[in-house]
Enzyme design. Structure first.
Site, mmCIF file in Angstrom:
data_model
loop_
_atom_site.group_PDB
_atom_site.id
_atom_site.type_symbol
_atom_site.label_atom_id
_atom_site.label_comp_id
_atom_site.label_asym_id
_atom_site.label_seq_id
_atom_site.Cartn_x
_atom_site.Cartn_y
_atom_site.Cartn_z
ATOM 1 N N SER A 1 -0.953 7.679 -0.073
ATOM 2 C CA SER A 1 -1.811 8.039 -0.830
ATOM 3 C C SER A 1 -2.716 7.453 -1.745
ATOM 4 O O SER A 1 -2.225 6.518 -2.861
ATOM 5 C CB SER A 1 -1.733 9.398 -0.388
ATOM 6 O OG SER A 1 -1.482 10.162 -1.545
ATOM 7 N N LYS A 2 -3.968 8.235 -1.488
ATOM 8 C CA LYS A 2 -5.161 7.085 -2.989
ATOM 9 C C LYS A 2 -4.552 7.918 -4.191
ATOM 10 O O LYS A 2 -4.948 7.180 -5.344
ATOM 11 C CB LYS A 2 -6.016 7.831 -2.886
ATOM 12 C CG LYS A 2 -7.031 7.430 -1.483
ATOM 13 C CD LYS A 2 -8.060 8.138 -0.849
ATOM 14 C CE LYS A 2 -9.392 7.363 0.173
ATOM 15 N NZ LYS A 2 -10.324 7.724 -0.038
ATOM 16 N N ARG A 3 -3.816 9.046 -4.208
ATOM 17 C CA ARG A 3 -3.495 9.382 -5.389
ATOM 18 C C ARG A 3 -2.256 8.067 -6.681
ATOM 19 O O ARG A 3 -1.955 8.482 -7.751
ATOM 20 C CB ARG A 3 -2.565 10.700 -5.426
ATOM 21 C CG ARG A 3 -1.755 10.974 -5.035
ATOM 22 C CD ARG A 3 -1.226 12.275 -4.691
ATOM 23 N NE ARG A 3 0.494 12.780 -3.702
ATOM 24 C CZ ARG A 3 1.701 12.216 -4.364
ATOM 25 N NH1 ARG A 3 1.810 12.095 -5.330
ATOM 26 N NH2 ARG A 3 2.319 12.616 -3.563
#
Length: 577
Positions: free
Chosen positions: A311-313
């Site tokens: 994910s973006k994290r």
């Protein structure tokens, strides 16, 4: 693949379904039902492999699709799915179709669609049918296919396989709460499944909103033979009658996808494993509408290093981000292909053409693949340096000019700089830092570092005085004018005059001339600095410190203060550690 419907009590349910497997062995699927929609007592689909030797191309044309939702950027997981579909189609002489699933009207945007198309084109995944190309099975945007969905829904309503449900949201929530208290699956209880025509007409007369619900058998199971995951099965009693058309007239995802795949003659559905549960609903819809069932292949998810879903994290996750960071499309394609697939050898480097030649769905792994950004960067560097020298030089030179480091994109300085710095460039954007580092002169910071202590204590101030004398006499500039051979000759003679050689000669030379303890070849670096100074190709804002200015700085250096500062620096470093 021949599919026979067995044990049905209804003539209209007897049909033959044909789909195309990958290369041979086709699967035979038997569908079993007892009074399927009227009595809905039991239902099962089982899949077994039968080796007939029938080739896929003899059965029919292979057609696969990639169907992104234009609600954001193209995720690397979606790009990998598109790539596997593309490779499968191209390796079998089939068609690769692009379909835009934009039924989420609130989140879908034209900008996102354009970004997805741009990213796919950048990767080199050209589609045979779809937006901008057309085809015989269009339109290729779900928002333009509503009439087809409504037509199919009405067909199911007329046959009794779908019914109107007038339950309010409050009623549905109450059903979920009761099921939760009883520790049962939150399935629809079937309140309107057995309603009379009079009851339905009464609600229609009131104008009560309604959905279309699909009748699901109360007993039975679904079993498929997934081309990647093997045999997968579900029990139907966990499903309940599900909605295919919302009260606002919009079709739900599973209904759209099934109608689209069937009417576009999709033979193989290759998609992410998160869609595996959808197969149960879709199989029921295929059967109810009399559509051929395609083959399914569910690809594992792409995981982060901590094995959570990427994910973006975890940093950059979209194709557009990697493109802007300076990655090459061929490196992205190569790396994505290795996330869950391999050709059975230790080779990791493939062009798109080679991937088409070697790809097989049978070699796709069903376990999750780890996205390693470090390996992707390394692989990009390998692809970058594998480019023809002229193409590589053009990319870097144009980058340097566009970022304002240089005023030109051609010339001897540029060619020599690229040759010197290329091994430290994994991304095109790395070239900015590589050249800026070469042109910079962080002498004070270097001499104040603890790592410079041995060099500083090796009579560096006396070495500096000798170097300044050689510069003032014109020896150094004369040697540089003669090129590499002249420079090597001067260094050798200079070392003899100081009775130094090896590290005791080259380390202080590097520090005083480049301002750094480490870097590319010292001789080539100094020659390049001299050329930069005389050619005038370096832009004023690049922060270039010329050789002449470097020697001016050396003259003003307070060696006693530097030596006195070293113990304080050591003490600070100890405290920090």
């Amino acid at each position: 693949m021949a599919t026979a419907l067995v044990g049905s009590s209804w003539p209209w349910m007897k049909m033959r379904i044909r789909a195309i497997p990958e290369a041979a062995p086709p699967m035979a699927i038997w569908l079993q039902s007892s009074l399927y929609f009227r009595r809905r007592r039991s239902f099962s689909i089982s899949a077994t492999a039968k080796k007939t030797g029938t080739d896929a191309e003899e059965e029919g044309r292979i057609r696969v699709r990639f169907a992104p939702s234009p609600t954001g950027n193209l995720h690397v997981g979606g790009a990998r799915t598109a790539l596997f579909n593309y490779l499968f189609a191209r390796s079998k002489g089939g068609k690769f179709i692009l379909r835009i699933e934009d039924t989420d009207l609130e989140r879908s945007t034209k900008e996102s669609e354009e970004a997805v198309l741009r990213d796919l084109s950048w990767l080199g995944l050209d589609w045979d049918e779809g937006p901008g190309v057309g085809g015989d099975y269009g339109p290729y945007r779900q928002s333009e296919r509503n009439s087809l969905y409504k037509q199919s829904a009405e067909k199911l309503l007329e046959s009794g396989q779908v019914y109107r449900c007038f339950c309010s949201n409050e009623e549905l929530e109450k059903m979920k709460e009761i099921a939760k208290l009883k520790q049962l699956p939150p399935v629809y209880t079937g309140k309107w499944a057995s309603a009379t025509d009079g009851e339905v007409q009464e609600e229609l007369a009131k104008g009560t909103p309604y959905t279309y619900r699909f009748r699901v058998p109360k007993e039975g199971s679904l079993k498929i033979n997934d081309l990647i995951r093997g045999e997968v099965s579900w029990n139907l009693d966990t499903l309940g009658d599900f909605v295919i058309m919302r009260s606002n007239g919009q079709p739900v995802y599973n209904f759209c996808v099934t109608v689209d795949d069937a009417t576009m003659a999709i033979s193989h559905v290759i998609r992410a494993e998160e869609h595996l549960p959808n197969t149960l609903r879709q199989a029921l819809i295929y059967k109810a509408l009399g559509f051929p069932m395609p083959y399914f292949a569910h690809v594992s998810l792409i995981l982060a290093p901590d094995r959570s879903k990427l994910s973006k994290r975890h940093g950059a996750t979209s194709v557009g981000q990697f493109r802007e960071m300076g990655y090459l499309p061929q490196a992205m394609v190569n790396y994505l292909s290795l996330l869950g697939w391999g050709d059975g050898t230790e080779n990791e480097f493939f062009s798109l053409e080679q991937l088409v030649e070697k790809f097989s769905i049978g070699r796709v792994n069903k376990s999750g693949a780890i996205f390693d950004s470090t390996k992707l960067r390394w692989m990009n560097g390998q692809h970058l340096r594998a480019l023809p020298s002229e193409e590589f030089a053009k990319l870097i030179a144009e980058r340097w000019k566009s970022t304002g480091i240089l005023t030109e994109s051609q010339g001897a300085f540029i060619q020599e700089a690229i040759q010197l710095l290329k091994d430290g460039i994994d991304l095109i954007t790395d070239s900015d830092k590589a050249l800026s580092n070469l042109l910079s002169y962080p002498l004070h910071a270097t001499l104040k570092s603890s790592e410079a202590k041995p060099v500083l204590e090796d009579k560096l101030s006396e070495f500096s005085a000798s170097l300044l004398a050689a510069y003032d006499s014109g020896e150094i500039l004369g040697a540089l004018e003669e090129g590499h051979a002249g420079w090597q000759k001067w260094v050798k003679n200079f070392g003899k005059s100081l009775k130094r050689k090896g590290k005791s000669l080259f380390m202080p030379l590097r520090v005083l001339l480049t301002g750094k303890l480490h870097g590319p070849d010292m001789g080539a670096s100094v020659l390049l600095l001299h050329r930069a100074e005389t050619s005038g190709v370096v832009a004023p804002k690049a922060g270039f410190v010329t050789l002449n200015d470097r020697f001016k700085m050396l003259r003003k250096l307070d060696w006693e203060a530097l030596i006195e500062d070293q113990p304080l620096l050591e003490q600070a470093a100890t405290i920090n550690n």
